[in-house]
Design an enzyme around this catalytic site. Structure first.
Site, mmCIF file in Angstrom:
data_model
loop_
_atom_site.group_PDB
_atom_site.id
_atom_site.type_symbol
_atom_site.label_atom_id
_atom_site.label_comp_id
_atom_site.label_asym_id
_atom_site.label_seq_id
_atom_site.Cartn_x
_atom_site.Cartn_y
_atom_site.Cartn_z
ATOM 1 C CB CYS A 130 60.976 -44.116 -12.586
ATOM 2 S SG CYS A 130 62.700 -44.533 -12.183
ATOM 3 C CB ILE A 191 57.983 -32.926 -8.873
ATOM 4 C CG1 ILE A 191 59.148 -32.495 -7.990
ATOM 5 C CG2 ILE A 191 57.127 -31.742 -9.207
ATOM 6 C CD1 ILE A 191 60.132 -31.532 -8.634
ATOM 7 N N GLY A 217 66.047 -33.155 -3.619
ATOM 8 C CA GLY A 217 66.607 -32.322 -2.557
ATOM 9 C C GLY A 217 66.196 -30.863 -2.710
ATOM 10 N N GLY A 243 59.322 -32.554 -2.999
ATOM 11 C CA GLY A 243 60.452 -32.029 -3.750
ATOM 12 C C GLY A 243 61.236 -31.093 -2.865
#
Ligand SMILES: Cc1cc2nc3c(=O)[nH]c(=O)nc-3n(C[C@H](O)[C@H](O)[C@H](O)COP(=O)(O)OP(=O)(O)OC[C@H]3O[C@@H](n4cnc5c(N)ncnc54)[C@H](O)[C@@H]3O)c2cc1C
Ligand SMILES: Cc1cc2nc3c(=O)[nH]c(=O)nc-3n(C[C@H](O)[C@H](O)[C@H](O)COP(=O)(O)OP(=O)(O)OC[C@H]3O[C@@H](n4cnc5c(N)ncnc54)[C@H](O)[C@@H]3O)c2cc1C
Ligand SMILES: Cc1cc2nc3c(=O)[nH]c(=O)nc-3n(C[C@H](O)[C@H](O)[C@H](O)COP(=O)(O)O)c2cc1C
Ligand SMILES: Cc1cc2nc3c(=O)[nH]c(=O)nc-3n(C[C@H](O)[C@H](O)[C@H](O)COP(=O)(O)O)c2cc1C
Ligand code: FES
Ligand code: FES
Lengths: 306, 255, 306, 255
Positions: A130, A191, A217, A243
């Site tokens: 994160c 990812i 995105g 991803g």
């Protein structure tokens, strides 16, 4: 009929379309839109030991074919999860997976122990990637020494399927995938978001309160796909790719590159039914191409001399 | 019915001015579950710059014709594409979303305060009040006379007062300086508009202990409570303005 | 009038809009479209000692808000450059900069020596970040030891302005920027392309002959901007930002984040006049905001408590 | 004049079939520099999926009206957006780009071979030949009878022969199997179409030592020689098909 199932060790998934943590709430938010149990699995939002408020607003910026977020793992903590969320999600007829997070190794370990005892949670995704928290998160996932340590310690206590979620913000993602495999992870997922930034030029200030955030995105898809391909060729455990997947075609790119399954993330914001449409699209593609087993697709480009 | 995503057909796209537009959409299912203050998430097709949906309030609902309206202003690429849509085109929406205003009872003295395009969610609220037999006062603020729109619609729902920043129509200055607030003691104030306006209405309400609900326009990615991007800082911690809002009671906000 | 000029050491640029190597040919291809001398500088296509044919076709794939390329430094070598290209570009009234590449350190050094003696080439961009060559390129730019070595050796022989072009495919781009600064580079430019990949699902094979390629265009902008911001806060030498700049607003994002100048890359493919339009847009923005010196914009978000 | 980038107005967008379209554009400057085989780079607005321009051949030029035409087939997102444009819309182009066919002299015996949408650059070539007093034979191949388009236009430029893969019109099979090639000994063959078709025409020409020029459709990013993405493998090394092509002499290609 086509066979869409795959397994991580002895954990069977009826199909390879899962949802990405932090983009699917607790699943229940999607009940209005479709039958969540149709998916291969759902990954619940990032959970920590304690309650977390996350980062200040604004936490979001739209970018070309993508978005930045700096949510920072806002969640109500594991106690609340056990008492309020678990009862609602435990009866979904799909694999319900918790995404676990911490600031220190002990946090991850304690959390893993708690999740371990929840009967209907067959797997945990260890988030060491994160980018939106000051402590822990990506710091673990971009340092091989601490990555190894946190995976090792969690593995000691967690007896169900352990998926390690990798950070793309590294020179060699293969290195981290191998560490996860070495330390007994059952699967790797990748990812997580790419560390990015946006500036509001008219206001001459950063778009996010935290300045940087995580990019997701379609914009990240080429990078994600490359990493999934690299990792799939480097480890033997199943790879879960994600991803920028918006369509079945995107999902198939990841599977052709070597992903055994995919997670649908940001796409669900734009179309809450994106995941189930992707599932249907994969099925149609297989029917059209006369492929009966999804396994024939996984890593196809690596097997054929193409 | 619950939240749903659907392609709806545009019946009309009315150009009120170069900046303001009203899209009328033909409902598919029954719209009986629409509440004032709620919004829709609009998918903007054909624009490389709009990856995410755009939140727009429900402006007006015709339960008989089973249609509803969106009132919007061109703010950037997305709304500019919307402004070019024509009758017959279809628009993909997720709806209805968010919390609604608490529709007041008959004998409460109520003021609706709207600024600019922020007047949008107040018309439907006014009409819902009318059904309960309550006629609100409605105070609308605009930048200048050229930006005054839709006042006639609001006149059907209540007694309308105007302000403009330049004084060209109605009283000059910001809504919170309007003489109405000196003259009348309201039980409840409902407000939507630029943040600075809402904050000054809020401080007026706090000072005078008036019940107040505001509708926030936080940036949103999903609109249905899963991304946690749209949070408002409340006394109960960070709450999503798309499911715990956009309508918040002032007491909940740390304003 | 507004002041748009900036300097790298004693090398003056009349404005901060340059073009990115490999996307602007030798400049002459743009003569039909606008007066190239209006730009602050132009970076010519990647040059090597010897003639290179580059990678096989297909070398390009379109991706969401971006493109992948695997050109692989096709160029006719320095001899041809000296005899055929240099005479054509040396009289542009702007800073003409050569982008230098090699497979071994010696290649870079020999090339730098050759460029050094070309009077009207006031600077060289050391490309240690090309992802599309088997030897050299990104291998130098993702390994701190070899990055240091190649910069050091080139610095020994190259006496004009040395700009080091950094790879984004690293865990910490700050580390590499500091190495460049330590070793006497006059400036750093970033980012080169992100390593990516695409698959043609209908053909079930990779879109590029080389499988992976370099991602450029708006898709990479948030990552590029974040890196430029990180580097600008870490080194004292001027930073040249690039990655997905299509408009003046994009360029201003990079400058607000700390870039002294920008390079326009892929945008020139879509609009050959993109660079000069961006220049005009920056000027207009300054006039509108009443900013008289471009220096006030550079790093603005880092100075103000925003 | 040199290469230029301009917004041109669409005079007509003719739907030949659900798949095939002809866009007629009003020229701004004089079009005298257009050569047969050259192409334009089209900017497709309003599509998130088309980041790069799309190369389309110059199909026909009317020097009197100062207009020109593009003949295209829906292949994906970009061409599908183009198919929806209407008279009056504008289209941004970079043009004219690339090399051209070597227009043959009067008494050379010439065959133009086109397959599918690859017939596009051949009409203008035929017309340029006509001006020199040369009437070529024209062999056009289509998948099936439904895909046969624009044959009448080609009849104005030369003697047309047809093949379809299913034999529904003209001779059955691929163009290289056409009886014409057995009967006539051509001096020059000019060809554009699917790669497999061009390669078989090429091998026919090599075998029979016939001068041959083909027009390649390599993927392009820029279209004017700066990205080096569109290379063809030639005897002189990798050459850009956008400036050293799209028209190549067979002798230059490693086919
Ligand atoms: C619950 C809610 C209800 C709304 N109701 C209406 C309405 O009824 N009518 C109306 O005209 N507008 C309404 N808005 C604002 C509207 O969503 C934005 O104007 C719109 O998203 C701008 O999109 P764009 O592409 O045109 O502009 P952009 O180019 O995206 O941005 C232009 C400006 O709009 C702001 N903006 C962008 N996205 C949002 C967003 N998601 N929310 C708020 N501001 C944004 C940006 O910060 C920027 O300053 C509402 C917003 C919310 C959150
Ligand atoms: C010099 C040249 C001249 C051309 N002339 C014509 C013409 O006159 N009429 C016509 O209909 N088509 C012509 N083409 C092909 C045309 O460029 C493609 O069909 C078009 O770019 C497809 O775009 P799309 O967005 O519709 O499809 P996409 O969704 O991008 O792709 C659909 C299919 O088209 C192929 N394609 C995509 N881009 C290109 C490209 N740049 N070049 C070639 N193929 C591509 C893809 O590989 C894919 O298989 C020409 C191509 C070149 C290089
Ligand atoms: C708003 C948002 C919140 C996210 N929260 C988490 C999280 O809590 N845990 C996690 O592992 N990943 C989180 N992610 C990352 C996604 O799971 C996913 O890895 C990433 O978005 C890339 O996939 P996508 O492009 O399909 O969205 C989040 C992403 C977004 C956009
Ligand atoms: C087709 C192509 C060729 C490139 N060739 C080079 C090169 O020779 N040397 C180099 O340093 N960078 C090269 N680059 C990278 C660009 O200079 C630039 O760093 C990158 O494209 C990011 O900027 P952009 O998004 O504005 O294009 C190339 C990029 C593209 C798209
Ligand atoms: S907009 Fe996603 S949670 Fe509110
Ligand atoms: S398309 Fe760019 S060089 Fe040919």
């Amino acid at each position: 009929m086509v066979n869409l199932g795959f397994s991580i060790g002895d954990l069977y998934f009826k199909n390879p379309v899962l949802t990405a943590s932090g983009t699917f709430g607790n699943g229940t938010e999607f009940d209005d839109f479709f039958d969540v149990s149709r998916l291969g699995g759902i990954l619940l939002k990032g959970t920590t030991l304690e309650n977390r408020e996350g980062n200040p607003y604004p936490r979001m910026a739209e970018t070309p074919s993508g978005m930045l977020n700096s949510v920072g793992l806002q969640n109500k903590g594991i106690d609340y999860f056990e008492s309020e969320i678990y009862p609602k999600v435990k009866n979904y007829d799909t694999n319900v997976i918790v995404n676990i997070n911490g600031s220190y190794i002990d946090d991850y370990v304690s959390l893993a122990e708690r999740i371990n005892s929840l009967e209907n949670i067959p797997a945990a995704e260890l988030n060491i990637s994160c980018p939106n928290v000051k402590m822990g998160g990506m710091a673990f996932g971009t340092n091989p020494v601490s990555a190894r340590e946190v995976i090792r310690e969690v593995r000691k206590v967690y007896r169900k399927k352990l998926i390690v979620k990798l950070s793309p913000n590294v020179t060699s993602i293969i290195e981290f995938a191998r560490i996860a495999e070495d330390e007994g992870a059952d699967s790797v997922s990748l990812i997580n978001t790419l560390l990015g930034m946006a500036i509001d030029v008219s206001k001459m200030k950063p778009s996010l309160a935290t300045i940087t955030g995580g990019l997701s995105g379609p914009a990240v898809k080429p990078v994600a796909l490359r990493m999934v391909w690299q990792v799939a060729n480097a480890v033997k455990i199943p790879v879960i790719g994600m991803g920028g997947i918006m369509t079945a075609t995107d999902a198939l790119e990841f599977m052709l590159a070597g992903a055994s399954a995919v997670q649908v993330g940001t796409a669900s914001f734009i179309d809450p039914q994106a995941s189930v449409k992707i599932l249907e699209g994969i099925e149609n593609f297989m029917i059209q191409k006369g492929i009966t087993d999804i396994g024939e697709i996984v890593g196809f480009i690596n097997r054929k001399s193409v | 019915m619950g939240k749903r995503t659907e392609d709806l057909i545009i019946i009309e796209n009315k150009h009120l001015s170069p900046e303001f537009f009203i899209l009328e959409l033909s409902g598919k299912d029954n719209l009986a579950d629409f509440r004032p203050g709620q919004f829709v998430q609009v998918r903007v097709e054909g624009s490389p710059e709009t990856f995410l949906r755009r939140p727009i309030s429900i402006y007006d609902v015709d339960f008989v014709k089973n249609t509803f309206k969106l009132f919007f202003q061109i703010a950037g690429k997305g709304t500019s594409v919307l402004s070019k849509l024509k009758a017959g085109d279809s628009l993909n929406l997720i709806y209805p979303l968010g919390t609604s205003f608490t529709v007041p009872e008959k004998n409460e003295k109520v003021l609706l305060v709207g600024g600019g395009v922020g007047i949008a969610p107040l018309l439907f609220l006014g009409k819902c009040m009318n059904e309960k037999g309550n006629i609100p006062d409605i105070l609308l603020g605009f930048r200048n006379s050229e930006r005054i729109v839709e006042v006639d619609q609001f006149r059907e729902a209540g007694k309308v007062f105007l302000t403009t920043e330049d004084g060209s129509v109605g009283e000059k200055g910001f809504v919170t300086n309007h003489s109405l607030l000196l003259q009348t003691k309201y039980d409840k104030i409902f407000c939507c508009g630029p943040e600075s306006m809402m904050k000054s209405v809020a401080s007026y309400c706090r000072k005078n202990s008036i019940f107040c609900e505001v509708s926030l326009e936080n940036l949103m990615a999903c609109g249905f409570g899963v991304c946690l991007c749209c949070v408002a800082d409340t006394v109960r911690g960070n709450l999503c303005s798309c499911i715990d809002g956009p309508v918040f009671n002032l007491n909940d906000l740390k304003w």
